[in-house]
Design an enzyme around this catalytic site. Sequence first.
Site, PDB file in Angstrom:
ATOM      1  N   ARG A 133      18.581   5.858 -22.788  1.00 49.75           N
ATOM      2  CA  ARG A 133      18.711   6.098 -24.238  1.00 49.75           C
ATOM      3  C   ARG A 133      19.035   7.549 -24.557  1.00 49.75           C
ATOM      4  O   ARG A 133      19.408   7.866 -25.680  1.00 49.75           O
ATOM      5  CB  ARG A 133      17.473   5.621 -24.986  1.00 49.75           C
ATOM      6  CG  ARG A 133      16.220   6.384 -24.681  1.00 49.75           C
ATOM      7  CD  ARG A 133      14.992   5.684 -25.273  1.00 49.75           C
ATOM      8  NE  ARG A 133      14.901   5.771 -26.721  1.00 49.75           N
ATOM      9  CZ  ARG A 133      14.582   6.869 -27.400  1.00 49.75           C
ATOM     10  NH1 ARG A 133      14.330   7.991 -26.756  1.00 49.75           N
ATOM     11  NH2 ARG A 133      14.525   6.862 -28.711  1.00 49.75           N
TER      12      ARG A 133
ATOM     13  N   GLU B 281       0.823  -1.214   0.000  1.00 48.89           N
ATOM     14  CA  GLU B 281       0.000   0.000   0.000  1.00 48.89           C
ATOM     15  C   GLU B 281       0.854   1.259   0.000  1.00 48.89           C
ATOM     16  O   GLU B 281       0.361   2.360  -0.172  1.00 48.89           O
ATOM     17  CB  GLU B 281      -0.942   0.003   1.202  1.00 48.89           C
ATOM     18  CG  GLU B 281      -2.015  -1.078   1.145  1.00 48.89           C
ATOM     19  CD  GLU B 281      -2.910  -0.961  -0.086  1.00 48.89           C
ATOM     20  OE1 GLU B 281      -3.504   0.105  -0.284  1.00 48.89           O
ATOM     21  OE2 GLU B 281      -2.996  -1.949  -0.851  1.00 48.89           O
TER      22      GLU B 281
END
Length: 244
Positions: free
Chosen positions: A155, A118
């Site tokens: 990237r 949670e």
Amino acid sequence: MHVDILTIFPGMFYGAISESILGRAQEQGLLEISIHDIRNFSQDKHNSVDDYPFGGGPGMVMQAEPIWAAVQSVTSAPYGSRPPRVILTTPAGKQFTQEMAKEFASEEHLVIVCGHYEGIDERVSDVFTDEVSIGDFVLTGGELASMVIVDATARLIPGVLGDSESAKGDSFYDGILDYPHYTRPRQWRGMDVPEVLVSGDHEKIRVWRRTEALKRTLMRRPDLLETAALTDEDRQILRSLLNQ
Ligand code: 6GU
């Protein structure tokens, strides 16, 4: 760049980080990714890292101490000249964007803690410089989110993408969606490649691609047009699209 990922499911990562462009970036020494099991920092003999929430309610809460100790273990010896970004993945975080990926890509050291259950004990939240969500949906845990963050960030590190994979044409690179692409064969199942793309006229091709990119953005993501860096030519194209 060095990335430390702190998780209770280390096994989820090995394929994802060793294949393709991330794998190559590590072989080239542009990126180093270390996976750490938060359970190794458990305080008890059952290796538990979660407990019931004070105040009651459903689900479990990640305990502060194992997370704190795991973060300490990867941040006590500094990498590079700047302090690390310490990122928590949580659906309650700030929305991850291409802008955020660019910012992370300029760092030397990222620490990513994969949130679970949670949530985590709020008292350890001071160790995080960033709390990040990857979108308005709920995942079973932060592992996939952290892979998304590492992939989108890595990237953009100079040298990680080859020339042919350049980030320059990406959707979002300049704030709008990418134009449509075509490859051989020239006719496929009765559908032709747009004539302009085989015309050899580079200026015509540029204008066509920009027009298609703007058309797509207008149809699919009109919200992006409010913040995109549009040129005078773009505005003219948009006016003519809206007048059709
Ligand atoms: Cl970072 N974690 C989880 N569990 N769900 C998410 C998320 C993160 N981002 C979007 N949904």
